[in-house]
Design an enzyme around this catalytic site. Structure first.
Site, mmCIF file in Angstrom:
data_model
loop_
_atom_site.group_PDB
_atom_site.id
_atom_site.type_symbol
_atom_site.label_atom_id
_atom_site.label_comp_id
_atom_site.label_asym_id
_atom_site.label_seq_id
_atom_site.Cartn_x
_atom_site.Cartn_y
_atom_site.Cartn_z
ATOM 1 N N LYS A 10 0.853 -1.200 0.000
ATOM 2 C CA LYS A 10 0.000 0.000 0.000
ATOM 3 C C LYS A 10 0.882 1.241 0.000
ATOM 4 O O LYS A 10 2.049 1.211 0.403
ATOM 5 C CB LYS A 10 -0.937 0.022 1.216
ATOM 6 C CG LYS A 10 -0.244 0.110 2.585
ATOM 7 C CD LYS A 10 0.143 1.519 3.030
ATOM 8 C CE LYS A 10 0.928 1.506 4.339
ATOM 9 N NZ LYS A 10 1.628 2.764 4.621
ATOM 10 N N ASP A 136 -2.128 -1.613 10.460
ATOM 11 C CA ASP A 136 -2.390 -1.613 9.012
ATOM 12 C C ASP A 136 -3.056 -2.894 8.528
ATOM 13 O O ASP A 136 -3.436 -2.988 7.353
ATOM 14 C CB ASP A 136 -1.085 -1.419 8.230
ATOM 15 C CG ASP A 136 -0.600 0.020 8.255
ATOM 16 O OD1 ASP A 136 -1.414 0.921 8.515
ATOM 17 O OD2 ASP A 136 0.606 0.239 8.021
#
Length: 289
Positions: A10, A136
């Protein structure tokens, strides 16, 4: 029986820190999107009740320090699973890079073992488990593009950002996320325009996305590591449409709309930086199929 799961990296299009929480974490507001740079995680059943991790990357721990191990252990304990699993991780995402490689591997293990062990959990349920492993992991369970709040575990889905190239450059250094957060002066930061970024994404407005990139951790890391600042300068000099550090660094990425400029930036950086990638934005959420 084996299951192969893709674990994409990401980038943070926007990262804001609002305040320090009573539990010691920071309250964040982040817009993240997945990109086409991914680890591959292969899960296979073991006859004995054990969790084994293997990877050819010497920086990947093969014990309980690995978030992928923690993900398997959490599922085993929570649902009284008596089968063992072998987790093979093919690392393509640089380690300790600000790209959530370890978190994405853990999320891939959650999704893959859900299938391998026939648990029948939803993405929402897996994301809730992921929050117990790391900030995350919840986002990485879903993938795609999202606004993450709280300590990063509260996820609100967003549409994919406008299609573009992402050129990433990572120097051969590691950055301690905890150290960067410790050094962050909350009284003296310039907050990114999170609402502006959401609006630009929703309107498929690429110039708007480029105008609204921002990361409050960037100034801290750039001061600590001059080589990160040099990479950012180079990307800007090569004519990227937008340049930002991802997470706490040290990876810096450029958003680039045109193929020819992407090639120029990629080739120019390869002689300057150790690890350089040119990939597309993915932006679409995972499915459980």
């Amino acid at each position: 029986m084996k299951v192969l799961v893709k674990a994409p990296a990401k980038i943070n299009l926007s990262l804001d820190v609002l305040h320090k929480r009573q539990d010691g974490y920071h309250e964040v507001e982040m817009i993240m999107t997945t990109i086409d740079l991914a680890d591959r995680v292969e899960l296979s059943l073991l006859p004995n009740d054990d969790i084994r991790i293997s990877s050819q990357n010497r920086f990947v721990p093969d014990d309980q320090r690995n978030l992928a191990y923690q993900a398997a252990k959490l599922l085993k304990d929570r649902y009284q699973i008596k089968q063992g699993v072998r987790i093979e991780i093919e690392k393509n995402i640089p380690v300790a890079a600000g790209l959530a490689g370890g978190s994405s591997d853990a999320a891939a293990v959650l999704r893959g073992l859900n299938r391998l062990w026939g648990l029948g959990l939803t993405l929402d349920e897996l994301a809730e488990l992921g929050a117990e492993i790391g900030s995350d992991v919840s986002f990485c369970v879903y993938g795609g593009t999202a606004l993450a709040t709280g300590r990063g575990e509260k996820i609100k889905k967003l549409p994919p950002p406008p299609s573009c190239w992402v050129v990433l450059a990572k120097p051969l250094i590691g950055v301690s996320t905890a150290d960067v957060y410790r050094r962050l002066n909350l009284e003296n930061i310039q907050h990114p325009n999170t609402r502006g970024m959401i609006q630009a994404i929703e309107n498929a407005d690429f110039p708007g996305v480029c105008r609204n990139v921002g990361n409050v951790l960037e100034d801290v890391t750039l001061k600590l590591y001059p080589e990160v600042a040099q990479i950012k300068d180079q990307l800007q000099r090569f004519g990227a449409d937008a340049v930002l550090m991802s997470g706490s660094g040290p990876t810096v990425f450029a958003l680039v709309h045109h193929d020819s400029r992407m090639h120029r930036i990629y080739n120019g950086l390869r002689g300057f930086c150790d690890q350089v990638f040119a990939v597309r934005v993915l932006g679409e959420q995972h499915s459980l199929d």
